[in-house]
Design an enzyme around this catalytic site. Structure first.
Site, mmCIF file in Angstrom:
data_model
loop_
_atom_site.group_PDB
_atom_site.id
_atom_site.type_symbol
_atom_site.label_atom_id
_atom_site.label_comp_id
_atom_site.label_asym_id
_atom_site.label_seq_id
_atom_site.Cartn_x
_atom_site.Cartn_y
_atom_site.Cartn_z
ATOM 1 C CG HIS A 196 -1.967 -1.027 1.167
ATOM 2 N ND1 HIS A 196 -2.522 -1.603 2.267
ATOM 3 C CD2 HIS A 196 -2.568 -1.589 0.105
ATOM 4 C CE1 HIS A 196 -3.439 -2.473 1.894
ATOM 5 N NE2 HIS A 196 -3.471 -2.481 0.586
ATOM 6 N NE ARG A 218 -21.279 8.443 -28.722
ATOM 7 C CZ ARG A 218 -20.572 7.605 -27.987
ATOM 8 N NH1 ARG A 218 -19.520 6.995 -28.508
ATOM 9 N NH2 ARG A 218 -20.879 7.393 -26.738
ATOM 10 C CG ASN A 272 -13.181 2.975 -25.426
ATOM 11 O OD1 ASN A 272 -11.952 2.977 -25.398
ATOM 12 N ND2 ASN A 272 -13.890 4.005 -25.002
ATOM 13 C CG ASP A 273 -18.062 0.046 -28.478
ATOM 14 O OD1 ASP A 273 -18.245 -0.932 -27.737
ATOM 15 O OD2 ASP A 273 -18.678 1.121 -28.344
ATOM 16 N NE ARG A 282 -18.156 7.853 -24.114
ATOM 17 C CZ ARG A 282 -16.834 7.938 -23.941
ATOM 18 N NH1 ARG A 282 -16.318 8.961 -23.315
ATOM 19 N NH2 ARG A 282 -16.036 6.990 -24.400
ATOM 20 C CB CYS A 305 -13.240 9.985 -29.613
ATOM 21 S SG CYS A 305 -14.372 8.812 -30.363
ATOM 22 C CD GLU A 364 -18.687 3.221 -31.735
ATOM 23 O OE1 GLU A 364 -18.112 3.238 -30.644
ATOM 24 O OE2 GLU A 364 -19.794 3.769 -31.931
ATOM 25 N NE ARG A 371 -16.734 -0.196 -23.766
ATOM 26 C CZ ARG A 371 -17.015 0.969 -24.334
ATOM 27 N NH1 ARG A 371 -17.440 1.005 -25.587
ATOM 28 N NH2 ARG A 371 -16.867 2.096 -23.699
HETATM 29 C C1 PEP Z 1 -15.510 3.950 -28.120
HETATM 30 O O1 PEP Z 1 -16.219 2.951 -28.311
HETATM 31 O O2 PEP Z 1 -14.263 3.948 -28.199
HETATM 32 C C2 PEP Z 1 -16.136 5.249 -27.771
HETATM 33 C C3 PEP Z 1 -15.438 6.350 -27.741
HETATM 34 O O3 PEP Z 1 -17.449 5.231 -27.454
HETATM 35 P P1 PEP Z 1 -18.028 4.693 -26.050
HETATM 36 O O4 PEP Z 1 -16.857 4.449 -25.158
HETATM 37 O O5 PEP Z 1 -18.954 5.740 -25.564
HETATM 38 O O6 PEP Z 1 -18.723 3.434 -26.461
HETATM 39 MG MG MG Z 2 -18.358 3.169 -28.534
#
Ligand code: PEP
Ligand code: MG
Length: 837
Positions: free
Chosen positions: A459, A602, A719-720, A566, A767, A696, A730
């Site tokens: 820690h 978006r 991310n997607d 978002r 993004c 995405e 995810r």
């Molecule tokens: C993504 O999918 O990378 C993205 C920016 O959209 P969200 O994270 O809102 O799905």
């Molecule tokens: Mg997304």
């Protein structure tokens, strides 16, 4: 469970994370002085009735309502802390005193942004004010949505007993694999205890032929349960099934910081002799110099024994309560600063302080005639020994947390001053520092910390990194033999403590130190100017936001624009859909917060893991692959039209850019373009906002060229894109470390997107979270990305990273990275080619 005239299930009056009262940053509520209850850190803007009942009081200032439920329980619903001081500004009460309300009815609405900015905290309370007759038991300690079951109210019967003592209820058991990195150490064990205590049932953990009560952190740690070990959980009592479900979830969900934070690679001590240098393991980087100062643990004098048992018990109780209050204060402070690591550590300390194993052993020693300090010390020493003998390095390091509690309680018992006598700028040498000692030393302005023992995952290591305090551990016994007062150099990056630096070396260290501080300051001052690579390629560093408040922060941090708003987060957890005017207002506020810079908004991206109360979508077998993102246009076209109309009414339209999520083919984009044109014509507009596409899903990346023929810009949602390319959820804790957007398959899709966009002269941004990873910056630039939309506090850092890169070199190297075999290989190559500052 139906409500009857004694029992009542209260539904959540707000949506958001749930807190026990003890965790509320307000001494009065936290102490339970106002009554038993629960708290929610709200994400929505309306407070709803948690049950049927009568409004018996409405605060003049509109921030609180009291209801009498049909079973007689009086419930205070208090929005935010110290909100009385707002004198009603931002609140509108929707009910009158004496009115009858039903479960789920809106009671008061408030301006979330305004109140959040002006009050101490938005944490809101549900308190039973006539608690002498009723008792509250939380149904969940996780996040809730309005209307979900939150609190179980039962009327108190005289001499209430625990379920297991009455032997009522059923016994259920289950089996689960431990997801916590390093096994069931103090923080996850404290979480398990907290979960268990939310239920009436008694719960036990079974592993390796031994069992421990879920009420005891020490007991659970003593089972030495490793990561991925399979354990049995049994619960007995009237709510056994719910308790079991909650415990299995807690045990199989890794802590956020375990899945996200990567501890810096610990360097193995190289003990090759080098005159005047000790080698250790770096747990927090940095290079500093200063006088060496020794800290020692408290030594107890001999105990003659034969003490008065009741008197010593009282002493110990008093000292424990004192330390508990202190830790509570530190915890509140950490919460106010939203410091997750500190919160976890000190919550674990609080749990240890109440641990039955420790307390029983100390009381037994007192019963045998020992003085309170000796009894406490013996109890701790015995448990430290147990932890060290378990053969698990992580649990052995937890002995340091116990040592910390030993010191703190002893200081109160012996009346020692809490503050160390350490000058600012000192480099502290000690056997092993404890978490609270580290915080204390950091507050006193020490320059660095050296420990003879300790481990990289302790820690203290986490805290030192968080404080930016250079720290070495495992320096060995020789450290403790050093004469205090000598000037030393702590080169934590190199794992070295230089005991006899020359005058020139001291000057050099001072210079390097000042240069680094200046660099950090410079990163911030340059954050407001455009970021260009050394060969002149301009990279727009924008920010991802979810509200106009965040947009304001992004602007202050130097963001070149908003790369992603978002919109589903603007109205999340509302029961009623925002109308066109409300939406226009919200979007305009974001544009206004950004001066003359562009804002990419978006369209609503619901479905999958993001659900809106006011927009129920049909249940789906596989929601992540179902009606989400732009596919909403197919299911609810009127909703998308309404959003487009609101967007078309923002000004100036040239700064408003619209981005479409989850596009998989060109026709989806063309359809929205047509709708935009038709709506603009209805509104008598001749200007059109730019219309972009999110890349995405792999299909969109592979069709980038066709999409770019029409779309004004492309923005990659890594991310997607990772989720759909790697076929890894995810949100899956067990796969979190592997959902890495630097995977070469993702890089190939990004490269293909950039090539396709370039054919039509379109720009490409990123993004997704990869844009905020400085290790990825050169790769993205090399592959052709020209806009990075990052988290607002990182704007300065990423701009600085951009300015140190040569885009042509990035291009050459990134092309080679596409041929590597794994994300790990890509990361390693990035470290080699573009080391992080
Ligand atoms: C993504 O999918 O990378 C993205 C920016 O959209 P969200 O994270 O809102 O799905
Ligand atoms: Mg997304």
């Amino acid at each position: 469970m139906p409500n009857n005239n004694k029992e009542l299930i209260l539904s959540a009056p707000l949506s958001g994370p749930v807190l026990t009262l003890a965790n509320v940053p307000d001494a009065v509520f936290a102490s339970g002085a106002m009554g038993d209850g629960i708290a929610i850190d709200p994400l929505n803007d309306t407070l709803y009735a948690p049950c049927d009942g009568e409004v018996i009081h409405v605060a003049r200032t509109g921030h609180a309502v009291t209801l009498r439920a049909d079973n007689g329980a009086e419930l205070l619903l208090h929005l935010g802390l110290d909100t009385v001081e707002l004198q009603g500004d931002g609140f509108s009460i929707l009910v009158k005193e004496g009115a009858r309300v039903s479960n789920g009815q809106a009671l008061l609405r408030y301006d979330l942004d305004k109140v959040a900015q002006r009050c101490k905290s938005l944490v809101s309370l549900l308190i039973i004010t006539n608690g002498e007759h009723f008792q509250a038991r939380p149904i969940t300690l996780k996040g809730v949505k309005v209307g979900e079951p939150l609190l179980h109210i039962v009327s108190k019967t005289p001499n209430e007993t625990r379920d297991d003592e009455l032997d009522i209820g059923i016994e259920v058991s289950g089996q689960i694999r431990i997801a916590h990195r390093g096994g069931l150490h103090a923080r996850p064990a404290a979480l398990v205890r907290q979960t268990a205590q939310g239920f009436k049932s008694r719960s036990q953990l079974h592993f390796g032929g031994r069992s421990a009560s879920c009420d005891s952190v020490m007991g659970m740690m003593g089972l030495a349960i490793n990561e991925q070990a399979e354990v049995h959980v049994s619960c007995r009592g009237s709510d056994a099934e719910a308790a079991l479900r909650a415990l299995l979830t807690t045990l199989s969900t890794a802590l956020a910081e375990e899945t996200h934070a990567q501890a810096p690679q610990a360097k193995t001590p190289d003990r090759t002799a080098e005159d005047g240098v000790l080698h250790g393991v770096c747990t927090a980087p940095g290079l500093v110099s200063g006088p060496l100062v020794r800290l020692d643990g408290i030594q107890l004098p001999e105990d003659a024994g034969g003490h008065d048992v009741e008197e010593q018990r009282q002493r110990l109780r008093h000292a424990l309560a004192h330390v508990s209050r202190d830790i509570q204060q530190t915890l509140e402070n950490a919460k106010a600063r939203r410091h997750v690591d500190e919160q976890a550590i000190f919550s674990a300390h609080l749990a240890l302080l109440e641990d039955p194993v420790l307390l029983d052993a100390a009381e037994l020693a007192i019963d045998q005639g020992h003085a309170a300090p000796h009894a406490w010390s013996q109890s701790i020493d015995r448990q430290c020994q147990v932890l060290r003998q378990l053969g698990n390095a992580l649990l052995a390091e937890r002995a340091n947390d116990l040592h910390d509690l030993r010191q703190r309680v002893l200081r109160v018992l012996l009346g020692e001053a809490w503050k160390f006598d350490v000058p600012a700028g000192a480099i502290v040498a000690t056997r092993e520092l404890t978490p609270s000692e580290l915080l204390q030393l950091s507050a006193q302005g020490v320059s660095g910390v050296c420990m003879a023992e300790g481990g990289a995952t302790s820690h203290v290591a986490i805290l030192a990194r968080g404080k930016g305090l250079p720290c070495l551990v495992a320096l060995g016994e020789t450290l403790l033999a050093q004469a205090p007062g000598q000037s030393v150099v702590l080169d934590a990056d190199g794992g070295r403590l230089e005991l006899t630096p020359s005058a020139e070396r001291l000057v050099q260290v001072q210079q390097i130190h000042s240069q680094r501080a200046a660099l950090r300051a410079q990163q911030q001052t340059l954050a407001h100017t455009p970021a260009r690579t050394v060969d002149g390629i301009e990279i727009e560093v924008a920010a991802n936001v979810a509200s106009s408040v965040e947009a304001g922060e992004a602007f202050a941090n130097g963001a070149d624009g908003i790369g992603l708003l978002r919109t589903e987060f603007l109205f999340v957890d509302r029961h009623t859909a925002p109308d066109e005017e409300e939406q226009r207002h919200a979007y305009q506020a974001v544009l206004d917060a950004m001066g003359d810079r562009p804002v990419i908004i978006r369209t609503i991206d619901v479905g999958g893991d993001k659900q809106l109360d006011y927009l129920p979508l049909p249940a789906e077998a596989n929601p992540v692959l179902g009606l989400r993102g732009i596919r909403l246009a197919q299911a609810r076209p009127e909703l998308l039209d309404q959003q487009l109309r609101a967007l078309l009414q923002t000004r100036p339209l040239r700064r408003c850019r619209i981005l479409l999520p989850m596009i998989t083919e060109v026709s989806e984009w063309l359809h929205i373009r047509q709708r935009l044109d038709a709506l603009a014509a209805e509104l008598g507009l001749d200007e059109r906002p730019q219309l972009g596409v999110m890349i995405e899903v792999p299909a969109a990346a592979l069709l980038a060229e066709q999409l770019a023929e029409h779309a004004d810009f492309l923005s990659i949602g890594t991310n997607d894109l990772s989720q759909y390319t790697l076929a890894m959820d995810r949100d899956h804790a067990g796969l979190a470390a592997r959902v890495d957007a630097l995977h070469p398959a993702l890089l190939r899709l990004i490269a293909q997107t950039c090539v396709g966009a370039a054919k039509h002269g379109r720009w490409v941004g990123v993004c997704g979270a990869l844009a905020s990873d400085p290790l990825a910056t050169p790769v993205l630039i090399g592959l052709g990305v020209r806009e990075l939309s990052v988290s607002p506090p990182q704007v300065g850092e990423i701009k600085d990273r951009v300015r140190r890169l040569d885009a042509a070199q990035c291009r050459r190297i990134s092309t080679d990275l596409l041929n590597l075999a794994s994300a790990a290989a890509v990361r390693q190559a990035c470290h080699q080619h573009w080391p992080l500052g």
